[in-house]
Design a protein around this motif. Structure first.
Motif, PDB file in Angstrom:
ATOM      1  N   ASN A 273      44.189  50.178  31.511  1.00 40.50           N
ATOM      2  CA  ASN A 273      45.146  49.131  31.898  1.00 40.50           C
ATOM      3  C   ASN A 273      46.596  49.611  31.836  1.00 40.50           C
ATOM      4  O   ASN A 273      47.509  48.834  31.652  1.00 40.50           O
ATOM      5  N   ASN A 274      46.833  50.903  32.002  1.00 40.32           N
ATOM      6  CA  ASN A 274      48.192  51.418  32.074  1.00 40.32           C
ATOM      7  C   ASN A 274      48.718  51.259  33.481  1.00 40.32           C
ATOM      8  O   ASN A 274      47.990  51.499  34.451  1.00 40.32           O
TER       9      ASN A 274
ATOM     10  N   MET B 226      40.953  34.865  34.950  1.00 41.30           N
ATOM     11  CA  MET B 226      41.372  35.702  36.068  1.00 41.30           C
ATOM     12  C   MET B 226      41.463  37.166  35.641  1.00 41.30           C
ATOM     13  O   MET B 226      41.004  38.073  36.337  1.00 41.30           O
ATOM     14  N   LEU B 227      42.068  37.405  34.455  1.00 41.50           N
ATOM     15  CA  LEU B 227      42.214  38.777  33.992  1.00 41.50           C
ATOM     16  C   LEU B 227      40.865  39.417  33.671  1.00 41.50           C
ATOM     17  O   LEU B 227      40.661  40.613  33.908  1.00 41.50           O
ATOM     18  N   LYS B 228      39.935  38.614  33.144  1.00 44.36           N
ATOM     19  CA  LYS B 228      38.605  39.135  32.868  1.00 44.36           C
ATOM     20  C   LYS B 228      37.890  39.547  34.144  1.00 44.36           C
ATOM     21  O   LYS B 228      37.219  40.587  34.215  1.00 44.36           O
ATOM     22  N   ASP B 229      38.096  38.724  35.190  1.00 38.71           N
ATOM     23  CA  ASP B 229      37.493  39.042  36.489  1.00 38.71           C
ATOM     24  C   ASP B 229      38.095  40.312  37.072  1.00 38.71           C
ATOM     25  O   ASP B 229      37.381  41.170  37.594  1.00 38.71           O
TER      26      ASP B 229
ATOM     27  N   PRO C 273      43.696  29.277  29.703  1.00 41.39           N
ATOM     28  CA  PRO C 273      42.279  29.604  30.037  1.00 41.39           C
ATOM     29  C   PRO C 273      42.133  30.189  31.425  1.00 41.39           C
ATOM     30  O   PRO C 273      41.341  31.113  31.644  1.00 41.39           O
ATOM     31  N   SER C 274      42.880  29.657  32.394  1.00 41.47           N
ATOM     32  CA  SER C 274      42.763  30.168  33.764  1.00 41.47           C
ATOM     33  C   SER C 274      43.239  31.603  33.862  1.00 41.47           C
ATOM     34  O   SER C 274      42.648  32.422  34.586  1.00 41.47           O
ATOM     35  N   THR C 275      44.301  31.922  33.112  1.00 44.05           N
ATOM     36  CA  THR C 275      44.808  33.296  33.138  1.00 44.05           C
ATOM     37  C   THR C 275      43.807  34.254  32.526  1.00 44.05           C
ATOM     38  O   THR C 275      43.563  35.358  33.046  1.00 44.05           O
ATOM     39  N   GLN C 276      43.187  33.861  31.410  1.00 43.89           N
ATOM     40  CA  GLN C 276      42.214  34.727  30.763  1.00 43.89           C
ATOM     41  C   GLN C 276      40.991  34.964  31.654  1.00 43.89           C
ATOM     42  O   GLN C 276      40.467  36.089  31.727  1.00 43.89           O
TER      43      GLN C 276
ATOM     44  N   LYS D  47      36.716  48.122  36.583  1.00 40.69           N
ATOM     45  CA  LYS D  47      35.695  49.004  36.032  1.00 40.69           C
ATOM     46  C   LYS D  47      34.652  49.392  37.071  1.00 40.69           C
ATOM     47  O   LYS D  47      34.140  50.506  37.061  1.00 40.69           O
ATOM     48  N   ASN D  48      34.308  48.457  37.953  1.00 42.81           N
ATOM     49  CA  ASN D  48      33.290  48.723  38.973  1.00 42.81           C
ATOM     50  C   ASN D  48      33.854  49.410  40.201  1.00 42.81           C
ATOM     51  O   ASN D  48      33.119  49.740  41.124  1.00 42.81           O
ATOM     52  N   GLY D  49      35.170  49.629  40.242  1.00 43.21           N
ATOM     53  CA  GLY D  49      35.775  50.302  41.388  1.00 43.21           C
ATOM     54  C   GLY D  49      35.920  49.417  42.586  1.00 43.21           C
ATOM     55  O   GLY D  49      36.067  49.927  43.711  1.00 43.21           O
TER      56      GLY D  49
END
Length: 585
Positions: free
Chosen positions: A64-65, A31-34, A26-29, A40-42
């Protein structure tokens, strides 16, 4: 040890497994979402999180490449792709250029190049040092000789052919060619037939040289050469009919069989006997096909070479003795009362005054030791089968005879002689002893004696290996199915029996002793009959006619007239091929 290449897929699966485990946390998900939202917001990604100890960065596209990589990390996150670096002022689009940030790109290329070189170095196959020093050790056609000069041998052969008209040689002069080939004299018939002489009646120099050159190039010892000459094209084994041309030439040309030329009807009987003795001694696999290794391990080729040196054919007792043939055929003739060249169970029961038990005779006709289907279907033995039977019956010390009788006693075919099987055969022995007013030994006591004698590895079960290891296998077999020989063993002096055991293998075999005694008896009986028919009253002393096996060779009567009143067989009706097993289709 497996090479690194074969371990790579396994390692990749393990890394993927660890990555999926980390990704499912859960913590990894979270973090990756953040991080995805910030990309996306630059916004700039903060890598000060406690889970990341390295300052490595990644430049990511919107899909995400991975765009660039700086420095690896020693933690599990390195499998995912290390950490991301802050994006540049203008974030590249999905179709952005492949330009790399100067220093970071060069560091990435150096790191990747170094890793590839190290991996390639590890993946180089290591050749064991010992493999270079192990010489070739398997030579199915013999080990090649380094000093052989094929051209010189061929020139000698061509010189021999040049002595004959049109450089053609018949079977009569083939002995000179055989000696030029550095082969024993009686290889002449196999050489002649292998070069196509049986089709034309002669062999030309070109046909023979082509054939022999091929043999020299592919076969490098006597066994492989002899097999190649006799075998059918494309076969690497010898069957019974393959020996017929070779043995027919022995009958036609050996001085010790000169008296047999006029009795052509007996050629096939003699050849049948010799062929069966060859397979009895050489074909240890019981397949009906003699292979090159079996030929090498046997003494057959040495006996073939002795045919040239030994004028007295009866000295070659292992295969070619005419006396041995005479004994075997006379014994068969006495049992074959209707002279159809087959004997049934009733005929065989009369052998040696019914010494062999009925239960063993039933096993002999059950097909346990014969590949002839007629034995099992019609319950009849032909002459070829009788050769095996008589030799095995009179000499139970050889490996072939031990295997022969073991197959007969193994009722269920499991490779073991159980107590039930031993009791089955011993019951009839007890009945015969009681008929002779002799009290039989109880089976339990007899069994203890046999087990103490054989000493089987498996308690209560006797294997073929146990009997071969035991030096008294003949006593074991006679105890269960030959009443006369069993009584001889029981009444014999134990000291003499022990002496025989110590001298085993140092004197003539039981079969040779039996054949010599029976031949003398048959010749003496035939001579006495002739004297009686001529009106002489005084019995002829057999000793006067034992000194030479063929003193009466000029008359030939005792050699060809079987001592049996029913001698009205028309020999012209006998077909030679019936003595041999037909090849399976």
């Amino acid at each position: 040890m497996a090479s690194p290449q074969t371990l790579q897929p396994v390692l990749k699966m393990k890394v993927d497994e660890l990555f999926l485990f980390w990704l499912s946390e859960p913590s990894t998900q979270a973090m990756l979402k953040d991080y995805l939202n910030k990309i996306k917001n630059g916004e700039e990604i903060d890598l000060s999180h406690s889970d990341f100890k390295s300052t490595s960065t990644l430049v990511l596209t919107e899909n995400n490449n991975i765009a660039s990589k700086i420095n690896g990390t020693d933690r599990m996150t390195a499998a995912f792709g290390a950490q991301c670096s802050p994006p540049s002022a203008s974030l590249p689009s999905a179709s952005g250029s492949n330009n790399r940030a100067g220093v970071n790109a060069r560091a990435l290329r150096r790191s990747v190049s170094t890793k590839k070189q190290a991996q390639a170095k590890k993946e180089e196959p290591v050749t064991p040092a010992l493999s270079e020093s192990i010489p070739k050790f398997y030579f199915p056609r013999g080990q090649p000789q380094a000093n052989i000069n094929i051209d010189n041998l061929i020139s000698k052969i061509e010189q021999i052919f040049s002595q004959f008209p049109d450089e053609r040689v018949t079977i009569k002069d083939m002995g000179l060619v055989a000696k030029a080939c550095e082969c024993p004299l009686y290889w002449k018939a196999p050489l002649f037939h292998a070069a196509g002489g049986d089709r034309r009646g002669y062999v030309s120099v070109h046909k023979f040289v082509a054939m022999w050159r091929k043999v020299l190039q592919t076969c490098h010892d006597d066994a492989s050469k002899f097999l190649h000459l006799l075998a059918k094209p494309g076969c690497n084994y010898l069957e019974q009919e393959d020996f017929i041309p070779f043995l027919q030439d022995v009958v036609d040309s050996h001085i010790g069989l000169a008296f047999l030329k006029e009795a052509s009807d007996f050629h096939s009987r003699y050849i049948t006997t010799v062929v069966q003795r060859i397979f009895y001694n050489v074909n240890r696999s019981w397949t009906g096909k003699i292979t090159c290794p079996e030929l090498r391990r046997s003494s057959f080729l040495q006996n073939v070479a002795l045919l040239e040196e030994e004028e007295e054919i009866n000295q070659l007792t292992e295969f070619f003795s005419y006396e041995h043939f005479y004994v075997i055929y006379c014994k068969f003739w006495e049992l074959d009362t209707d002279h159809d060249l087959y004997i049934d169970q009733r005929d065989l029961t009369r052998h040696n005054d019914q010494a062999i038990s009925h239960r063993m005779i039933e096993r002999l006709f059950s097909g346990a030791i014969s590949r002839d289907r007629k034995v099992h279907k019609e319950a009849k033995l032909n002459y070829a089968d009788f050769v095996w039977f008589l030799i095995s019956e009179e000499d139970k010390k050889t490996e072939t005879s031990i295997e022969y009788w073991f197959r007969c006693m193994d009722l269920d075919g499991d490779g073991l002689l159980s107590m039930y099987e031993l009791q089955y055969f011993y019951q009839e022995q007890c009945q015969k002893l009681e008929a002779l007013a002799i009290e039989p030994l109880p089976f339990e006591d007899c069994l203890c004696q046999m087990l103490d004698m054989v000493k089987p590895e498996i308690p209560g079960k006797i294997t073929l290996r146990d009997l071969k290891r035991c030096k008294l296998s003949h006593i074991f077999f006679d105890t269960f199915f030959n009443i006369e020989k069993y009584l001889d063993h029981e009444q014999r002096d134990p000291l003499m029996a022990a002496k025989d055991t110590e001298t085993m293998g140092q004197e003539i075999s039981d079969w040779e002793r039996y054949a010599a005694e029976e031949y003398d008896n048959l010749v003496a009986e035939e001579t006495a009959n002739e004297q009686y028919n001529d009106g002489y009253d005084n019995a002829l002393d057999p000793v006067d006619h034992i000194t030479c096996a063929f003193d009466l060779r000029n008359e030939k009567r005792h050699l060809f007239e079987i001592p049996n009143p029913h001698s009205n067989l028309d020999l012209d009706e006998y077909e030679y091929e019936d003595d041999f097993e037909r090849p399976r289709k």
